[in-house]
Design an enzyme around this catalytic site. Structure first.
Site, PDB file in Angstrom:
ATOM      1  N   GLY A  36       0.840  -1.199   0.000  1.00 33.55           N
ATOM      2  CA  GLY A  36       0.000   0.000   0.000  1.00 33.55           C
ATOM      3  C   GLY A  36       0.875   1.250   0.000  1.00 33.55           C
ATOM      4  O   GLY A  36       0.676   2.179  -0.802  1.00 33.55           O
ATOM      5  N   HIS A  37       1.889   1.273   0.883  1.00 33.23           N
ATOM      6  CA  HIS A  37       2.804   2.424   0.925  1.00 33.23           C
ATOM      7  C   HIS A  37       3.590   2.531  -0.388  1.00 33.23           C
ATOM      8  O   HIS A  37       3.846   3.629  -0.880  1.00 33.23           O
ATOM      9  CB  HIS A  37       3.803   2.265   2.076  1.00 33.23           C
ATOM     10  CG  HIS A  37       3.165   2.229   3.428  1.00 33.23           C
ATOM     11  ND1 HIS A  37       3.159   1.103   4.218  1.00 33.23           N
ATOM     12  CD2 HIS A  37       2.515   3.186   4.127  1.00 33.23           C
ATOM     13  CE1 HIS A  37       2.545   1.366   5.353  1.00 33.23           C
ATOM     14  NE2 HIS A  37       2.132   2.616   5.326  1.00 33.23           N
ATOM     15  N   LYS A  50      -7.748   3.603   2.068  1.00 29.42           N
ATOM     16  CA  LYS A  50      -8.159   2.606   3.066  1.00 29.42           C
ATOM     17  C   LYS A  50      -8.586   3.311   4.359  1.00 29.42           C
ATOM     18  O   LYS A  50      -9.558   2.929   4.988  1.00 29.42           O
ATOM     19  CB  LYS A  50      -7.042   1.606   3.359  1.00 29.42           C
ATOM     20  CG  LYS A  50      -7.503   0.528   4.345  1.00 29.42           C
ATOM     21  CD  LYS A  50      -6.491  -0.557   4.523  1.00 29.42           C
ATOM     22  CE  LYS A  50      -5.427  -0.182   5.517  1.00 29.42           C
ATOM     23  NZ  LYS A  50      -5.938   0.019   6.894  1.00 29.42           N
TER      24      LYS A  50
END
Ligand code: PAF
Length: 258
Positions: free
Chosen positions: A35-36, A148
């Site tokens: 995600g990062h 998210k």
């Protein structure tokens, strides 16, 4: 790639970046994952200089165990940043970032108490306060946050607007595992059995049914439900699976069509 732990060395570096160069910031608490990685990729595409902050922010944890168990993976994070072409890591400690020991803070009083805020009192004060500090120190033209954390993203956007801060907040799509579970550092705490079970969370959340019914379906499947609520075009939810708190959200209608 530069690594700065003190504010003064960070500022010496930041102050000599010409104003013709755009700086992007990816604020994180470390324990970097795919995600990062997607935020870093987007940051590099949009800006001349890509920076990242790694700081496990104690003021946003309302549960001491949660803070104590937060993974510390600096070496792996450093390697990932290097491989992804990050230009500089800002890695301060608490005393650098909180010289006031949190006497001053940023509060929002309409959206913060809802959803995650109901179950994590003070959480968003901590998030907004640290994000304000990081944005003031890094002075990026753009900062990148994952969708998210939908409520967090809305609050950060609202803060930037309310305080006339001269930057763009870029929201980036949630990255999901092959079985659709949203990628999170918390997934590392799931046992094999609970990791398998957690994959049912996004599937149930996408059900075409009212939020209350979805909450019942999750409970019937053995999840402990904090909330399922529609908020700003999204169906948002937080549940506990094997003692691990997981959050997710999806666009209301698209999600419900799946
Ligand atoms: O989303 C996170 O990782 C954190 O809440 C943030 C934005 C880095 C602030 O500590």
């Amino acid at each position: 790639m530069e690594i700065f732990t003190s504010i003064s060395s960070w500022q010496n570096w930041r102050n000599v970046i010409p104003s013709t160069q755009n700086v992007g910031l990816v604020p994180t608490m470390g324990a970097l994952h795919a995600g990062h990685q997607s935020l870093i990729t987007r940051c590099r595409q949009d800006n001349d200089i890509c920076t990242i902050s790694l700081f496990v922010n104690p003021t946003q944890f309302n549960d001491e165990n949660d803070l104590a168990n937060y993974p510390n993976t600096f070496e792996a994070d450093r390697k990932l940043c290097e491989a992804e072409g990050v230009d500089a890591i800002f890695f301060p400690d608490y005393s650098e970032l909180y010289p006031d020991d949190y006497r001053y803070r940023v509060s929002e009083n309409e959206v913060s108490p809802l959803l995650c805020g109901t179950h994590r009192p003070g959480h968003f004060d901590g998030v907004l306060s640290v994000v304000m500090k990081l944005l003031n120190l890094v002075r990026p033209q753009r900062a990148y946050f994952g969708e998210k954390d939908w409520q967090q993203l809305q609050l950060v956007k609202g803060m930037v607007e309310a305080f006339f801060m001269p930057l763009i907040i870029v929201g980036c799509p949630t990255v999901r595992d092959i079985d659709r579970l949203a990628i999170s550092s918390r997934n590392l705490h799931l046992s094999k059995r609970h990791r398998e079970k957690a994959a049912r969370f996004p599937k149930i959340l996408a059900a075409q049914a009212p939020a209350e019914e979805v909450a019942r379906l999750l409970e019937a499947d053995g999840f402990e439900v904090d909330y399922v609520q529609d908020f700003k075009g999204r169906r948002c939810a937080a549940i506990h699976c094997g003692g691990v708190r997981l959050i997710d959200n999806m666009p209301l209608y698209e999600g419900n069509q799946k």
